[in-house]
Design a protein around this motif. Structure first.
Motif, mmCIF file in Angstrom:
data_model
loop_
_atom_site.group_PDB
_atom_site.id
_atom_site.type_symbol
_atom_site.label_atom_id
_atom_site.label_comp_id
_atom_site.label_asym_id
_atom_site.label_seq_id
_atom_site.Cartn_x
_atom_site.Cartn_y
_atom_site.Cartn_z
ATOM 1 N N ALA A 30 37.192 -94.549 -82.771
ATOM 2 C CA ALA A 30 37.096 -95.543 -81.708
ATOM 3 C C ALA A 30 37.186 -94.969 -80.303
ATOM 4 O O ALA A 30 36.736 -95.603 -79.352
ATOM 5 C CB ALA A 30 38.198 -96.592 -81.896
ATOM 6 N N THR A 31 37.783 -93.795 -80.137
ATOM 7 C CA THR A 31 37.988 -93.261 -78.788
ATOM 8 C C THR A 31 37.640 -91.780 -78.745
ATOM 9 O O THR A 31 37.470 -91.127 -79.772
ATOM 10 C CB THR A 31 39.450 -93.428 -78.325
ATOM 11 O OG1 THR A 31 40.297 -92.566 -79.102
ATOM 12 C CG2 THR A 31 39.921 -94.857 -78.470
ATOM 13 N N LEU A 32 37.589 -91.254 -77.530
ATOM 14 C CA LEU A 32 37.349 -89.839 -77.256
ATOM 15 C C LEU A 32 35.963 -89.411 -77.726
ATOM 16 O O LEU A 32 34.980 -89.771 -77.110
ATOM 17 C CB LEU A 32 38.456 -88.972 -77.869
ATOM 18 C CG LEU A 32 38.646 -87.587 -77.241
ATOM 19 C CD1 LEU A 32 38.941 -87.705 -75.757
ATOM 20 C CD2 LEU A 32 39.765 -86.823 -77.936
ATOM 21 N N CYS A 48 41.020 -97.922 -83.023
ATOM 22 C CA CYS A 48 41.577 -98.911 -82.104
ATOM 23 C C CYS A 48 40.630 -100.099 -82.167
ATOM 24 O O CYS A 48 39.898 -100.391 -81.223
ATOM 25 C CB CYS A 48 41.679 -98.339 -80.694
ATOM 26 S SG CYS A 48 42.541 -99.411 -79.526
ATOM 27 N N ARG A 49 40.616 -100.751 -83.324
ATOM 28 C CA ARG A 49 39.606 -101.761 -83.630
ATOM 29 C C ARG A 49 40.250 -103.146 -83.581
ATOM 30 O O ARG A 49 41.118 -103.464 -84.400
ATOM 31 C CB ARG A 49 39.004 -101.487 -85.009
ATOM 32 C CG ARG A 49 37.903 -102.421 -85.410
ATOM 33 C CD ARG A 49 37.173 -101.921 -86.641
ATOM 34 N NE ARG A 49 36.066 -101.057 -86.261
ATOM 35 C CZ ARG A 49 36.025 -99.757 -86.458
ATOM 36 N NH1 ARG A 49 37.043 -99.144 -87.012
ATOM 37 N NH2 ARG A 49 34.975 -99.044 -86.101
ATOM 38 N N HIS A 104 34.375 -99.586 -80.658
ATOM 39 C CA HIS A 104 34.795 -98.448 -79.840
ATOM 40 C C HIS A 104 35.419 -98.988 -78.571
ATOM 41 O O HIS A 104 35.043 -100.068 -78.098
ATOM 42 C CB HIS A 104 33.605 -97.550 -79.480
ATOM 43 C CG HIS A 104 32.826 -97.050 -80.656
ATOM 44 N ND1 HIS A 104 31.937 -97.848 -81.363
ATOM 45 C CD2 HIS A 104 32.795 -95.837 -81.262
ATOM 46 C CE1 HIS A 104 31.401 -97.146 -82.348
ATOM 47 N NE2 HIS A 104 31.900 -95.934 -82.313
ATOM 48 N N VAL A 105 36.362 -98.237 -78.022
ATOM 49 C CA VAL A 105 36.940 -98.623 -76.730
ATOM 50 C C VAL A 105 37.011 -97.380 -75.850
ATOM 51 O O VAL A 105 37.303 -96.277 -76.316
ATOM 52 C CB VAL A 105 38.333 -99.262 -76.878
ATOM 53 C CG1 VAL A 105 38.221 -100.631 -77.527
ATOM 54 C CG2 VAL A 105 39.287 -98.378 -77.649
ATOM 55 N N PRO A 108 35.006 -101.949 -73.495
ATOM 56 C CA PRO A 108 34.899 -101.982 -74.942
ATOM 57 C C PRO A 108 33.451 -102.067 -75.416
ATOM 58 O O PRO A 108 32.539 -102.342 -74.618
ATOM 59 C CB PRO A 108 35.637 -103.282 -75.293
ATOM 60 C CG PRO A 108 35.253 -104.197 -74.163
ATOM 61 C CD PRO A 108 35.125 -103.315 -72.925
ATOM 62 N N ALA A 109 33.262 -101.854 -76.710
ATOM 63 C CA ALA A 109 31.975 -102.075 -77.355
ATOM 64 C C ALA A 109 32.142 -103.228 -78.339
ATOM 65 O O ALA A 109 32.555 -103.024 -79.486
ATOM 66 C CB ALA A 109 31.507 -100.815 -78.072
#
Length: 519
Positions: A210-212, A304-305, A430-431, A436-437
């Motif tokens: 979700a990140t990076l 991070c969903r 994704h954030v 956010p997405a």
């Protein structure tokens, strides 16, 4: 295992028995509709048109005119593709399917097609959900170039932590080639089992994390691309300020500028430490605020969903008013419990309730199982005349509330207009620190024989709402042919002119994937 020609994945893994009954039971509770089952047609009954072109003798061994081969390469794996297959509606099929054994074969195929004006459609795993692999044109024959034989992990550089990988390698084979070295690409889109590195690069794929490092772009060190004008290969470098980056031209080009044959990819050590939890919220606005706080904290969770109430109920069985945030951390180098604890503090600051869940029975485990089965379940619902499809976007945090309201409203109105009732869900895939997405799901009763038109009307309505609210027409599903009208409006005019000029320089005969990205 046998691949399904008409739907997702392996025939043996299709939804059946108790899983099917449970799925249909949940759908009956949400929507109306008869849910009558329909069988897919036998591929031998499709009566495909005869090929309009024959390969030169030197290339004949690479090319197949087998009806099953052509049918399986006619569409991608979107809902509208599956529905058309179920109805035997294959009005556009490749005339031939070519499987080059190496780059020399690929160059020879491109030379032939360029000389004779034959459209060339690059094909990895065929998991496109935006019409990216469909020969949706009438004015010329088409050859689908399937890269499945270019599927090796050719070199591993453990010092630089990079690997040279051929574009036709599927996700599981790629990871198997890295595992003996203790390495991983750590890119796991939902289509991972049935998609290829080349497809990920050509569509700027987003992985499961979700990140990076979420997009495949961040993992590319260099690329090699075959075009009708020659071979382009960028230099292996950790970074460079030498003008515009060559790889950026081909990342996301969807086979319209060249065919990616291999790439040096940045890889990582395999994770050893993991920690995870789920957080429930009574209020959706508070849940969004907590998710933003975590995204902007610099903690970089692997997961991070955020699931809204409808998404949580349908795919995890959790009944909650506001939503459920699934958090997970992992690392190859150090324990991560402290990072999880800090993220949970942020969630509690926004009213989140942390649930203690036994290992193997967590909300995250349930979600992951459901996530992997979603495409198979989508196919089962399509066979029972249920509209079950998704669309996604991305926006900045300051615009999210407005976008979410506008898109949800547009989706619900369109669903009511074409189907009478239905459910619209939302989750974050994704954030980022700046936004956010959101990924939306639609479940509604369909009319057998009319579901493509129903979905196209819903899709057009939500796409207009996304564009009007400042979102992107796609965060990770690519443009293809289905998103073209909104992509044309989203991109700046000077960039469109530059892209058209690049197309003319690299593909002067216009044979590469006509209709994708540019007219």
């Amino acid at each position: 295992m046998a691949r399904s020609w008409w739907g997702w994945g392996n025939v043996e893994d299709a939804v059946s028995g108790a899983e099917l009954e449970s799925l249909l039971s949940r759908v009956r509770a949400l929507t109306s509709g008869e849910l009558t089952g329909h069988e897919p047609p036998d591929v031998g009954s499709l009566d495909l048109p005869a090929p309009r072109v024959s390969p030169p003798e030197a290339l004949a061994a690479l090319c197949s005119a087998d009806p099953a081969d052509r049918a399986a390469h006619a569409h991608g794996k979107a809902f509208r593709d599956v529905v058309r297959n179920l109805h035997g509606d294959l009005r556009h099929v490749p005339d031939l399917v070519a499987r080059p054994r190496d780059e020399t074969d690929l160059v020879d195929l491109l030379d032939w097609c360029t000389r004779d004006g034959i459209a060339v459609i690059p094909y990895g795993g065929g998991s496109s959900v935006v019409g990216g692999v469909e020969p949706r044109f009438e004015d010329r024959p088409a050859v689908t170039v399937d890269l499945a034989q270019l599927d090796g992990v050719l070199e591993v550089d453990p010092v630089s932590r990079a690997a040279r990988v051929q574009a036709g390698v599927f996700g599981p084979r790629l990871e198997a080639g890295l595992r003996p070295h203790g390495l991983t690409l750590r890119h796991f889109p939902q289509s991972f089992e049935f998609s290829t590195l080349g497809g990920w690069l050509a569509t700027r794929s987003g992985g499961h994390y979700a990140t990076l490092y979420t997009h495949i772009d961040d993992m590319v060190e260099s690329m090699r691309v075959v075009t009708p004008a020659g071979v382009a290969e960028s230099r292996r470098l950790p970074g460079s300020g030498a003008g515009p980056a060559p790889d950026r031209l081909f990342l996301g080009s969807e086979g319209a500028l060249g065919i990616i044959t291999e790439a040096w990819m940045r890889v990582q050590e395999r994770p050893r430490w993991r920690a995870r939890a789920s957080v429930r919220f009574a209020d959706y606005t508070a849940a969004v605020a907590a998710t933003r706080a975590v995204a902007q904290s610099g903690l970089h969770p692997a997961n991070c969903r955020l699931l809204d109430a409808a998404e949580a109920l349908i795919n995890t069985g959790v009944a909650v008013e506001g939503g459920v945030l699934l958090l997970a951390f992992e690392s190859a180098g150090h324990p991560v419990q402290a990072s999880l604890d800090r993220a949970l503090e942020l969630c509690r600051d926004h009213g989140g309730e942390v649930r203690e869940e036994p290992a193997g029975e967590s909300t995250g485990d349930t979600w992951r199982s459901s996530f992997l089965r979603m495409p198979y379940q989508r196919d089962a619902l399509a066979r029972h005349a249920v509209i079950a499809e998704t669309f996604e976007t991305a926006c900045t945090w300051d615009r999210f509330a407005e976008l979410h309201a506008a898109v949800t409203d547009a989706a619900r109105k369109a669903v009511r207009a074409v189907a009478g009732d239905g459910v619209v869900t939302c989750r974050f895939t994704h954030v980022y620190p700046d936004g956010p997405a959101p990924y939306f799901g639609v479940y509604a009763p369909g009319r057998w024989g009319g579901m493509v038109a129903q979905w196209d009307e819903i899709k057009a309505a939500v796409s207009e709402a996304i564009a009007a609210s400042g979102g992107t027409i796609t965060h990770h599903h690519a443009v293809g042919r289905d998103h073209r009208p909104w992509y044309d409006r989203q991109r700046p005019g000077p960039f469109a002119a530059a892209l058209t000029a690049a197309k003319s320089a690299l593909d002067p005969s216009g044979v590469l994937n006509p209709g994708v990205l540019i007219p």
